[in-house]
Each structure stands twice: as C-alpha cells, then as structure tokens.
Design an enzyme around this catalytic site. Structure first.
Site, PDB file in Angstrom:
ATOM      1  N   SER A 128       0.846  -0.905  -0.371  1.00 36.40           N
ATOM      2  CA  SER A 128      -0.153  -0.024  -0.292  1.00 36.40           C
ATOM      3  C   SER A 128       1.299   1.303  -0.194  1.00 36.40           C
ATOM      4  O   SER A 128       1.947   1.389   0.816  1.00 36.40           O
ATOM      5  CB  SER A 128      -1.435   0.090   1.112  1.00 36.40           C
ATOM      6  N   TYR A 152      -1.944   0.828  10.794  1.00 33.45           N
ATOM      7  CA  TYR A 152      -1.932  -0.313   9.791  1.00 33.45           C
ATOM      8  C   TYR A 152      -0.357   0.139   8.968  1.00 33.45           C
ATOM      9  O   TYR A 152       0.214  -0.459   7.845  1.00 33.45           O
ATOM     10  CB  TYR A 152      -3.124   0.953   9.141  1.00 33.45           C
TER      11      TYR A 152
END
Length: 329
Positions: A128, A152
């Site tokens: 990501s 995250y």
C-alpha cells in the site's frame, strides 16, 4: 497462454481486489485456489458464483499449516497475497489482530513459498502507499524507505520489508505492488468514502466525511489494479522486476471533497451536501504516488480515469443494493 497453464493461489479472494482478480484468472483459464477465512455471501466472489469454480481452502493467514497445505496439495506455481486487515480505523482500535494478519500472515505466506520453492515461480505481494508513512516530499517514489508510524501503516511497512527480505535472502521471485485507495464494485467496507458516499446518495442521505475533507489521496479503479497485479506476475522472474516494488496510481491526487463532488454529479444528488465531521485520527494528510517506474518497466498505465471508474462503480452498487432490498422483501 501462460494463465491456462498456471495453478494460482489467491489469499484475500473474498475482498474487492481478490474477487475481481479471481474472475479474471478464471476467464483466462487458470486453475485457482482461494484461501477463505469467513464465508460472506455478499462478497462478489461468492454472490457471482465464481467461488464454485475455485478450490476453496478454509483457513486464515495466522494458520501456517493451512497455507503450506494450500500450496503443496494444489501444486501452486503463482501466489497473489492480497489478504490483510485493510481498514485504518480498525487498525487504530485493534492493532494486535491487524499485526497478526498483516505481518504474521505475510511471513507465513512467504515461508510456505520458500518451503515449496520448487513449485512457486512467481509471487505478488499487495502492499500500500501507507507503507511509505508520512514524508515531506510527494509523490512517493519506490526509492523511498518504508517508514510507517501508525498501526496500519507499520503493518504495511513490515509487509514490504518481509517481502524484500525473502527475495534477497532466499532468491524468491517476489514482487511488491503499492497502490493508493482502491475503489470499485464489491467493496463492502461502507466506512470508506467509496462506497459509503454512493450508498448514502442512493438512500437520499447526506454522506459523512470523517476528516476535514481536504486530505488528498490517489484513487485507482479495481480493474486497473487487477491488470497491474497480473502484469507483475507475468514479469516476476525478470531482472528489474524480481524483488522490486512498483507504485500503481490513478495519476492524479484528489481531495475527499473532490471525490464526493464527482459522485454527486454522476448521481445528480446536488441537494445532499456532505456532513464534514473533522474527526480523523492517526491518518496521514496527503498521500499520492509516482507510477512512472511501472510505465517504464512494465508498460503499465491505468485504463480508467476517476469519472469512468466511478460511473461503473455506481452502476454496480445500484444493482447490488436493489437486489439486496428485493431479497429482504
């Protein structure tokens, strides 16, 4: 021809990207095994019936034996590792299960591939843009180190480092894909701006924006991501691709308010103004990617701009939510 001869394992197959990736692989004639933790009948993989054309391995990333068995018993030569806990808010609230799934899950997948290196010839790991963390200079380029700070983001930084470690230490044919915000039909995480805004407009409600609406992000349509992942797999063993990370973006950053406005125009809901909460926590303000490396080496470019991608996405959710309402009645 390559896909007709391939035996593929997809983790995260019930998610938005996994569902469309499986569909594309099946259309090209590949044998597909899917790792499924929870059986969600609303997942595009299941509701479309595609799951019935795959070999389902019941298990979760934290179970190494399930992953090793999935590769060994199905003679897997290609692995797409997409499974993860994907939501920033949940990671902030529950970091432990996020780390377990995203970090432990990644090294379990890679270790199973290492053990069966004689079978596995190509591995695509979905990372990501969050892996880069908060930097002063944008856009992100692949030569920037992974510097995640929030839970995250850290889990994705670790995913990248693990993939590179297994590639360089054990010569595994691993490639890493870093994307911005992926949108499209099949995403059932309603807290995201897409599809949450679409559902709000369909219900004639004002959409909720958690931030101040000015955070900037890349938005990339799911079918562009599927194309990128499959292209990476095709070239995974080549010099310049093997062991490398690649950014994939829609080539233009958008603010949250801009995205809501685009949806508003497409759905003709001008009377429903967004409610701006300005309550976002532990989120990076500005994130967007430079995908020139993917263009140069893979000859990749997105096929969808935001307007075209949102139009297809809106159509999918109209049909999905209408069918769901009819089923309830």
């Amino acid at each position: 021809m390559m896909w007709r001869e391939s035996r593929v394992l997809v983790t995260g197959a019930t998610g938005i990207v996994g569902s469309w990736l499986v569909k594309s692989l099946l259309e090209k004639g590949a044998f597909v095994a899917t790792l499924v933790r929870d059986w969600n009948p609303q997942s595009e993989l299941i509701r479309s019936g595609d799951v019935q054309r795959t070999t389902v391995v019941s298990g979760e990333l934290e179970n190494y034996q399930a992953l090793e068995r999935a590769i060994s018993e199905n003679d897997i030569d290609t692995v797409f590792h997409l499974a993860a806990q994907p939501l920033v808010g949940i990671a902030l609230r529950s970091p432990l299960p996020t780390f377990e799934a995203n970090i432990r899950g990644t090294y379990h997948v890679l270790e199973a591939c290492r053990i069966h290196k004689n079978l596995v010839k190509r591995i695509v790991v979905a990372s990501s843009d969050k892996a880069y963390g908060d930097v002063e200079v944008l856009p992100y380029t692949e030569d920037m180190p992974p510097l995640g700070r929030f839970p995250y983001d850290v889990s994705k930084s670790c995913t990248d480092l693990l993939a590179r470690s297994y590639s360089q230490t054990y010569d595994l044919p691993v490639t890493i894909a870093r994307c911005g915000n992926i949108y499209g039909g099949g995403d059932l995480n309603w807290s995201r701006i897409v599809p949450g805004t679409i559902r709000s407009f369909l219900k004639q409600e004002c959409p909720i924006i958690r931030s101040d609406g000015k955070f900037t992000r890349d938005y990339i349509f799911v079918l562009d991501v599927v194309q990128a992942y499959m292209l990476l797999a095709l070239h995974a063993q080549e010099e310049g691709v093997r062991g490398e990370a690649f950014n994939f973006s829609g080539e233009r950053p958008w603010t949250v308010l801009d995205v809501v406005s685009e949806i508003q125009i497409l759905m003709e809901c001008h009377q429903l103004a967004p409610i701006v909460m300005n309550q976002a926590n532990a989120e990076i303000r500005d994130q967007y990617l430079d995908s020139s490396k993917a263009k140069r080496i893979l000859n990749w470019a997105p096929l969808y701009n935001l307007g075209k991608g949102l139009a297809e996405t809106i159509t999918w959710y109209k049909e999905f939510l209408e069918q769901k309402s009819t089923t309830k009645c």
